[in-house]
Design a protein around this motif. Structure first.
Motif, PDB file in Angstrom:
ATOM      1  N   ARG A 119       0.830  -1.215   0.000  1.00 51.42           N
ATOM      2  CA  ARG A 119       0.000   0.000   0.000  1.00 51.42           C
ATOM      3  C   ARG A 119       0.861   1.261   0.000  1.00 51.42           C
ATOM      4  O   ARG A 119       0.651   2.187  -0.785  1.00 51.42           O
ATOM      5  N   LYS A 121       3.954   1.428  -0.904  1.00 53.50           N
ATOM      6  CA  LYS A 121       4.683   1.447  -2.181  1.00 53.50           C
ATOM      7  C   LYS A 121       3.822   2.062  -3.280  1.00 53.50           C
ATOM      8  O   LYS A 121       4.290   2.860  -4.109  1.00 53.50           O
ATOM      9  N   GLY A 122       2.539   1.690  -3.322  1.00 48.64           N
ATOM     10  CA  GLY A 122       1.641   2.267  -4.328  1.00 48.64           C
ATOM     11  C   GLY A 122       1.506   3.772  -4.175  1.00 48.64           C
ATOM     12  O   GLY A 122       1.525   4.522  -5.158  1.00 48.64           O
ATOM     13  N   GLU A 123       1.350   4.219  -2.914  1.00 46.31           N
ATOM     14  CA  GLU A 123       1.253   5.664  -2.666  1.00 46.31           C
ATOM     15  C   GLU A 123       2.548   6.367  -3.049  1.00 46.31           C
ATOM     16  O   GLU A 123       2.544   7.478  -3.592  1.00 46.31           O
ATOM     17  N   ASP A 125       4.644   5.392  -5.353  1.00 44.43           N
ATOM     18  CA  ASP A 125       4.713   5.431  -6.820  1.00 44.43           C
ATOM     19  C   ASP A 125       3.881   6.578  -7.373  1.00 44.43           C
ATOM     20  O   ASP A 125       4.310   7.282  -8.308  1.00 44.43           O
ATOM     21  N   ARG A 126       2.678   6.751  -6.813  1.00 46.71           N
ATOM     22  CA  ARG A 126       1.828   7.855  -7.291  1.00 46.71           C
ATOM     23  C   ARG A 126       2.460   9.206  -6.980  1.00 46.71           C
ATOM     24  O   ARG A 126       2.400  10.142  -7.792  1.00 46.71           O
ATOM     25  N   PHE A 127       3.092   9.307  -5.816  1.00 47.86           N
ATOM     26  CA  PHE A 127       3.793  10.543  -5.457  1.00 47.86           C
ATOM     27  C   PHE A 127       4.936  10.811  -6.441  1.00 47.86           C
ATOM     28  O   PHE A 127       5.132  11.938  -6.900  1.00 47.86           O
ATOM     29  N   GLN A 129       5.148   9.803  -9.521  1.00 39.71           N
ATOM     30  CA  GLN A 129       4.599  10.202 -10.824  1.00 39.71           C
ATOM     31  C   GLN A 129       4.231  11.685 -10.829  1.00 39.71           C
ATOM     32  O   GLN A 129       4.366  12.369 -11.834  1.00 39.71           O
ATOM     33  N   GLY A 130       3.772  12.185  -9.691  1.00 42.42           N
ATOM     34  CA  GLY A 130       3.397  13.597  -9.598  1.00 42.42           C
ATOM     35  C   GLY A 130       4.582  14.546  -9.621  1.00 42.42           C
ATOM     36  O   GLY A 130       4.414  15.759  -9.768  1.00 42.42           O
TER      37      GLY A 130
END
Length: 421
Positions: A119, A121-123, A125-127, A129-130
């Motif tokens: 979880r 790690k997913g957050e 990754d999204r950070f 990408q931003g």
């Protein structure tokens, strides 16, 4: 022993198989959690490099927020990592007496640890990408760093070579050499790198060094031509000074004729021209000598400044000398026949009056009044010519003033019509 245990042996066989299955599942959960832990750790390390890239370049609010958000992620990652490690340490899946229940608990807790790791790690990754635009901008600036520093070094080398070349021609370049030497501390800071002084400051410093080095190089390469130009100006102004001194000596005879033939009002403002011309010519000669000395000592700015002073003095003197001759010429013409000057002025007034009436039945008072006044001024000026020595200079200056006023009216009319007012 087998008879004593009886069915116990059968329970052990069933329980052993179940325990092994649970151990296998727990081990798989442990391996999956370890993989999730490794992926999170790798992602954090990779992102730390990106954040360091951004913070090295970008001091904007967005850059500072990215760093703060990453620090917050670090704390969350530490928390889930600690929970994972604690879970792993709490369950020894290799011990011989591990039963199915303990293995199942281990698997469940390891699954939860893995899910938390995934979880976060997913957050993360999204950070990451931003951060795309911030990171791209930072990387672009970092990509400029090495070429910018190299350009600065090459610029300094080119400036140094240019100075050596002009010195080989016997020209001094002390001021330029001092400016080049002043850049040495800047080069030292560039060599210390962005790690010490920051990317932005280093890029700005490199740009400043490039600009200054280029200016030094250009000025050095231009020194031979500058010396030649100064030599040419010295010769030209020397010739002009000599000619003006000769002409200045001719002003007094012109004034004598003006005094003899015309009223005081026609020449009294020119009384001091001979003395002024002589004084200015003498000053020009002195400054010219100082300019020659400055040129010999290769004080280029001083030589240029002195030559500009000489030119200004000569221009002023030239105008004064011309004024006396021009005054006599114009007075001779108007004394012989003033009608041509008067008619030229009246024609200008009539032309303006026609323009003022174009497309109108009555003229605009703003235009008509100054034109009517101009007519009256011409009449009065002509009427003032009386006596043995009429004031022809007053007539000429008045007619000049009238024509200037008429021209102003014409320009005002054209401007108003062009703007539709």
């Amino acid at each position: 022993m087998a008879a004593m245990n009886g069915g116990g042996t059968r329970r052990w066989g069933w329980g052993s198989g179940r325990a092994e299955q649970s151990r296998t599942e727990a081990q798989a959960a442990k391996d999956a959690a370890a993989a999730a832990f490794y992926e999170l750790d790798t992602a954090q390390r990779d992102l730390r490099i990106s954040i360091e890239t951004i913070t090295a370049v970008d001091a904007s609010p967005a850059g500072r927020k990215a760093a703060a958000d990453f620090a917050d992620f670090g704390r969350r990652i530490d928390s889930v990592s600690h929970a994972y490690i604690t879970t792993v340490d709490a369950h020894d899946l290799d011990r011989d007496d591990l039963d199915a229940a303990a293995a199942s608990r281990a698997r469940a807790e390891l699954d939860r640890a893995r899910q938390e790791l995934e979880r976060v790690k997913g957050e993360l990754d999204r950070f990451a990408q931003g951060l795309g635009s911030l990171l791209t901008r930072a990387e672009n600036q970092l990509a400029r760093l090495a070429p910018a520093i190299e350009r600065a070094r090459q610029g300094l080398l080119a400036a140094s070579n240019a100075l050596d070349a002009v010195r080989a021609q016997g020209l001094k370049a002390d001021a330029l050499a001092a400016r080049l030497a002043a850049l040495s501390p800047e080069l030292t800071k560039l060599n210390e790198g962005a790690g010490t002084h920051g990317v932005q400051e280093t890029l700005q410093r490199a740009d400043r060094v490039v600009r200054e080095a280029e200016a030094i190089r250009a000025e050095a390469e231009g020194l031979p031509q500058k010396a030649a130009d100064i030599d040419k100006r010295l010769a030209s102004l020397r010739t002009r000074t000599e000619a003006l001194q000769t002409r200045a000596g001719q002003v007094e005879p012109v004034l004598s004729e003006l005094r003899r033939r015309f009223s005081v009002a026609c020449w009294q403002d020119l009384q001091n021209v001979p003395q002024q011309a002589e004084h200015s010519a003498r000053q020009a000669n002195e400054k010219l000598g100082e300019a020659r000395t400055a040129r010999a000592e290769q004080r280029w700015p001083d030589a240029t400044s002195l030559l500009s002073t000489v030119r200004a003095l000569l221009n002023t003197t030239d105008e004064a000398v011309k004024a006396a001759g021009e005054r006599l010429r114009r007075l001779n013409e108007v004394a012989f026949d003033h009608s041509e000057e008067v008619e030229r002025t009246r024609f200008a007034i009539r032309d303006a009056q026609r323009l003022a009436m174009a497309g109108r039945s009555t003229p605009d008072p703003r235009h008509a009044q100054p034109l009517d006044n101009a007519v009256e001024r011409v009449d009065r000026a002509v009427a003032s010519l009386s006596g043995r020595h009429p004031d022809y200079w007053h007539l000429l200056t008045e007619l000049d003033a009238v024509r200037e006023t008429v021209q102003q009216v014409v320009e005002r009319i054209r401007h108003e019509r062009a703007s539709g007012s």
